[in-house]
Every structure is written in structure tokens, then in C-alpha cells.
Design a protein around this motif. Structure first.
Motif, PDB file in Angstrom:
ATOM      1  N   LEU A  71      34.645 -54.636  43.323  1.00  0.00           N
ATOM      2  CA  LEU A  71      33.376 -54.570  42.603  1.00  0.00           C
ATOM      3  C   LEU A  71      33.302 -53.453  41.569  1.00  0.00           C
ATOM      4  CD1 LEU A  71      30.962 -55.407  45.553  1.00  0.00           C
ATOM      5  CD2 LEU A  71      31.606 -56.868  43.624  1.00  0.00           C
ATOM      6  N   LEU A  72      34.366 -52.716  41.419  1.00  0.00           N
ATOM      7  CA  LEU A  72      34.345 -51.590  40.494  1.00  0.00           C
ATOM      8  C   LEU A  72      34.016 -52.012  39.067  1.00  0.00           C
ATOM      9  CD1 LEU A  72      34.629 -48.552  40.478  1.00  0.00           C
ATOM     10  CD2 LEU A  72      37.067 -48.846  40.041  1.00  0.00           C
ATOM     11  N   ASN A  73      34.471 -53.171  38.671  1.00  0.00           N
ATOM     12  CA  ASN A  73      34.188 -53.670  37.321  1.00  0.00           C
ATOM     13  C   ASN A  73      32.696 -53.967  37.133  1.00  0.00           C
ATOM     14  OD1 ASN A  73      35.239 -54.337  34.748  1.00  0.00           O
ATOM     15  ND2 ASN A  73      35.077 -56.497  35.244  1.00  0.00           N
ATOM     16  N   ALA A  74      31.981 -54.134  38.242  1.00  0.00           N
ATOM     17  CA  ALA A  74      30.543 -54.426  38.200  1.00  0.00           C
ATOM     18  C   ALA A  74      29.773 -53.374  39.008  1.00  0.00           C
ATOM     19  CB  ALA A  74      30.293 -55.820  38.750  1.00  0.00           C
ATOM     20  N   TRP A  75      30.195 -52.138  38.934  1.00  0.00           N
ATOM     21  CA  TRP A  75      29.615 -51.081  39.760  1.00  0.00           C
ATOM     22  C   TRP A  75      28.121 -50.912  39.541  1.00  0.00           C
ATOM     23  CZ3 TRP A  75      27.295 -46.853  37.543  1.00  0.00           C
ATOM     24  CH2 TRP A  75      27.608 -46.588  36.207  1.00  0.00           C
ATOM     25  N   ARG A  76      27.623 -51.198  38.363  1.00  0.00           N
ATOM     26  CA  ARG A  76      26.183 -51.047  38.101  1.00  0.00           C
ATOM     27  C   ARG A  76      25.347 -52.039  38.906  1.00  0.00           C
ATOM     28  NH1 ARG A  76      28.416 -49.513  33.259  1.00  0.00           N
ATOM     29  NH2 ARG A  76      27.518 -47.658  32.306  1.00  0.00           N
ATOM     30  N   GLU A  77      25.939 -53.166  39.247  1.00  0.00           N
ATOM     31  CA  GLU A  77      25.229 -54.155  40.061  1.00  0.00           C
ATOM     32  C   GLU A  77      25.454 -53.925  41.549  1.00  0.00           C
ATOM     33  OE1 GLU A  77      27.202 -55.448  37.333  1.00  0.00           O
ATOM     34  OE2 GLU A  77      25.387 -55.245  36.121  1.00  0.00           O
ATOM     35  N   ALA A  78      26.295 -52.972  41.890  1.00  0.00           N
ATOM     36  CA  ALA A  78      26.602 -52.668  43.296  1.00  0.00           C
ATOM     37  C   ALA A  78      26.429 -51.173  43.551  1.00  0.00           C
ATOM     38  CB  ALA A  78      28.027 -53.113  43.604  1.00  0.00           C
ATOM     39  N   GLN A  87      28.993 -42.780  40.441  1.00  0.00           N
ATOM     40  CA  GLN A  87      28.337 -43.491  39.337  1.00  0.00           C
ATOM     41  C   GLN A  87      28.468 -42.696  38.039  1.00  0.00           C
ATOM     42  OE1 GLN A  87      24.292 -44.650  40.450  1.00  0.00           O
ATOM     43  NE2 GLN A  87      25.005 -45.010  42.544  1.00  0.00           N
ATOM     44  N   ILE A  88      28.296 -41.395  38.116  1.00  0.00           N
ATOM     45  CA  ILE A  88      28.450 -40.544  36.931  1.00  0.00           C
ATOM     46  C   ILE A  88      29.899 -40.565  36.463  1.00  0.00           C
ATOM     47  CG2 ILE A  88      28.331 -38.167  36.076  1.00  0.00           C
ATOM     48  CD1 ILE A  88      25.903 -37.836  38.074  1.00  0.00           C
ATOM     49  N   ILE A  89      30.829 -40.501  37.394  1.00  0.00           N
ATOM     50  CA  ILE A  89      32.248 -40.564  37.041  1.00  0.00           C
ATOM     51  C   ILE A  89      32.569 -41.881  36.340  1.00  0.00           C
ATOM     52  CG2 ILE A  89      34.560 -40.809  38.056  1.00  0.00           C
ATOM     53  CD1 ILE A  89      33.703 -38.651  40.122  1.00  0.00           C
ATOM     54  N   MET A  90      32.001 -42.993  36.809  1.00  0.00           N
ATOM     55  CA  MET A  90      32.254 -44.288  36.169  1.00  0.00           C
ATOM     56  C   MET A  90      31.649 -44.330  34.770  1.00  0.00           C
ATOM     57  SD  MET A  90      34.255 -45.954  38.079  1.00  0.00           S
ATOM     58  CE  MET A  90      34.917 -44.354  38.542  1.00  0.00           C
ATOM     59  N   GLU A  91      30.441 -43.762  34.612  1.00  0.00           N
ATOM     60  CA  GLU A  91      29.842 -43.691  33.274  1.00  0.00           C
ATOM     61  C   GLU A  91      30.729 -42.882  32.335  1.00  0.00           C
ATOM     62  OE1 GLU A  91      25.179 -43.749  33.027  1.00  0.00           O
ATOM     63  OE2 GLU A  91      25.773 -42.398  34.668  1.00  0.00           O
ATOM     64  N   MET A  92      31.197 -41.751  32.824  1.00  0.00           N
ATOM     65  CA  MET A  92      32.069 -40.920  32.000  1.00  0.00           C
ATOM     66  C   MET A  92      33.351 -41.664  31.651  1.00  0.00           C
ATOM     67  SD  MET A  92      31.653 -37.170  33.823  1.00  0.00           S
ATOM     68  CE  MET A  92      32.728 -36.330  32.643  1.00  0.00           C
ATOM     69  N   THR A  93      33.921 -42.347  32.622  1.00  0.00           N
ATOM     70  CA  THR A  93      35.157 -43.099  32.393  1.00  0.00           C
ATOM     71  C   THR A  93      34.957 -44.145  31.311  1.00  0.00           C
ATOM     72  OG1 THR A  93      35.860 -42.732  34.679  1.00  0.00           O
ATOM     73  CG2 THR A  93      36.921 -44.549  33.478  1.00  0.00           C
ATOM     74  N   GLU A  94      33.876 -44.884  31.401  1.00  0.00           N
ATOM     75  CA  GLU A  94      33.609 -45.933  30.410  1.00  0.00           C
ATOM     76  C   GLU A  94      33.369 -45.341  29.025  1.00  0.00           C
ATOM     77  OE1 GLU A  94      30.459 -48.274  32.135  1.00  0.00           O
ATOM     78  OE2 GLU A  94      31.811 -49.107  33.658  1.00  0.00           O
ATOM     79  N   GLU A  95      32.556 -44.319  28.940  1.00  0.00           N
ATOM     80  CA  GLU A  95      32.218 -43.746  27.634  1.00  0.00           C
ATOM     81  C   GLU A  95      33.422 -43.075  26.971  1.00  0.00           C
ATOM     82  OE1 GLU A  95      28.700 -41.303  28.040  1.00  0.00           O
ATOM     83  OE2 GLU A  95      27.485 -43.027  28.664  1.00  0.00           O
ATOM     84  N   ILE A  96      34.248 -42.406  27.752  1.00  0.00           N
ATOM     85  CA  ILE A  96      35.414 -41.736  27.171  1.00  0.00           C
ATOM     86  C   ILE A  96      36.511 -42.750  26.850  1.00  0.00           C
ATOM     87  CG2 ILE A  96      37.253 -40.056  27.635  1.00  0.00           C
ATOM     88  CD1 ILE A  96      35.071 -38.449  29.224  1.00  0.00           C
TER      89      ILE A  96
END
Length: 148
Positions: A71-78, A87-96
Motif C-alpha cells: 500500500l505504500l504507493n497509496a499511503w495517503r489512502e491508508a 507520512q512526513i517521510i513519504m511526503e518528503m520522498t515524493e517532493e524531492i
């Protein structure tokens, strides 16, 4: 598709320098599980099959659950499966990883400052940068996935 060439053998000095970055990651305070989540998410965005294969296997070895990986690809829905820090780490990963869209936003950076030290933020950024470099090597050279 077959591998174009083995960069580690073709340009040993460059690959050795990259391995120095891997050594750096082994000695930082950021948990290995969080590092693997970063590597998986960036590799999903970049479409690097070699890195996805490698890092999902490594995450499982560290005790990560298949459900969280799936579900990592859809972490915002999970969200209930991931801590606030993750969640912050995933946001940072996506933005960077998608630096051309907006880079690390002020909003995400401020969230990170609320839960991480400056050193931890630096380590998160470096982990993201390093996996993005490896994704580019893997995709450019068509590194193979494991046949297990």
C-alpha cells in the motif's frame, strides 16, 4: 530486456564512490525500516524494477509487513498504517524525487521540523538523494531483477 552493461565493472571508481554513500546510510540514526520505505517509494515513482525488487526484499527481512509495502504507493489512502513520521517521510520522498514539480515545499519542511531534528532531516534528504541516484543507474543500465 537485457542489461546494457555493469556500471560497477565499467566505471569502478564511480561505483566505489556510490558505495561510500551506502556505507554512510548504514551509520545514520534513521531506522533501516524507514530507509527502506524511502527507497521503495522513490523507486515506485521512478519505475526502477531492480531497486523495487531489492528494497522490498530488504524491507521484509527487516520485518516490514507485506501490507504496508503493497500500500505504500497509496499511503495517503491508508494513513492508519503509517505513523505521522512516516507520512512526513513519504511526503518528503515524493517532493524531492519529483523535484521538477515544486521541490521540498515549505509546508512539508515545517512538518518535518516539528518531529525530526535537523540532523534527521539531513539524513532523510540524503537517503532520498542516494536512492534517486541508484534508480537512475538501474534504469539507465537496465539492471536485472532477481530470478527467485
Amino acid at each position: 530486456m537485457s542489461t546494457r552493461f555493469n556500471l560497477a565493472k565499467t566505471d569502478t571508481a564511480a561505483y566505489k564512490a556510490m558505495l561510500g554513500l551506502v556505507t554512510y546510510l548504514q551509520n545514520i540514526s534513521l531506522s533501516h525500516t524507514w530507509q527502506e520505505l524511502i527507497k521503495i517509494r522513490a523507486s515506485q515513482i521512478n519505475g526502477c524494477a531492480h531497486c523495487l525488487d531489492l528494497h522490498t526484499r530488504d524491507a521484509v527481512k527487516l520485518g516490514e509487513t507485506p501490507q504496508r509495502i503493497y500500500l505504500l504507493n497509496a499511503w495517503r489512502e491508508a494513513l492508519e498504517l503509517y505513523s505521522v513520521e512516516e507520512q512526513i517521510i513519504m511526503e518528503m520522498t515524493e517532493e524531492i524525487t519529483l523535484i521538477n514539480q515544486k521541490g521540498l515545499s515549505e509546508e512539508t519542511y515545517n512538518k518535518a521540523k516539528q518531529v525530526f531534528t535537523e540532523q534527521q532531516i539531513a539524513e532523510i534528504i540524503m537517503t532520498i538523494v542516494i536512492i534517486n541516484a541508484y534508480n537512475r543507474i538501474g534504469i539507465s543500465t537496465l539492471m536485472p531483477i532477481s530470478k527467485e
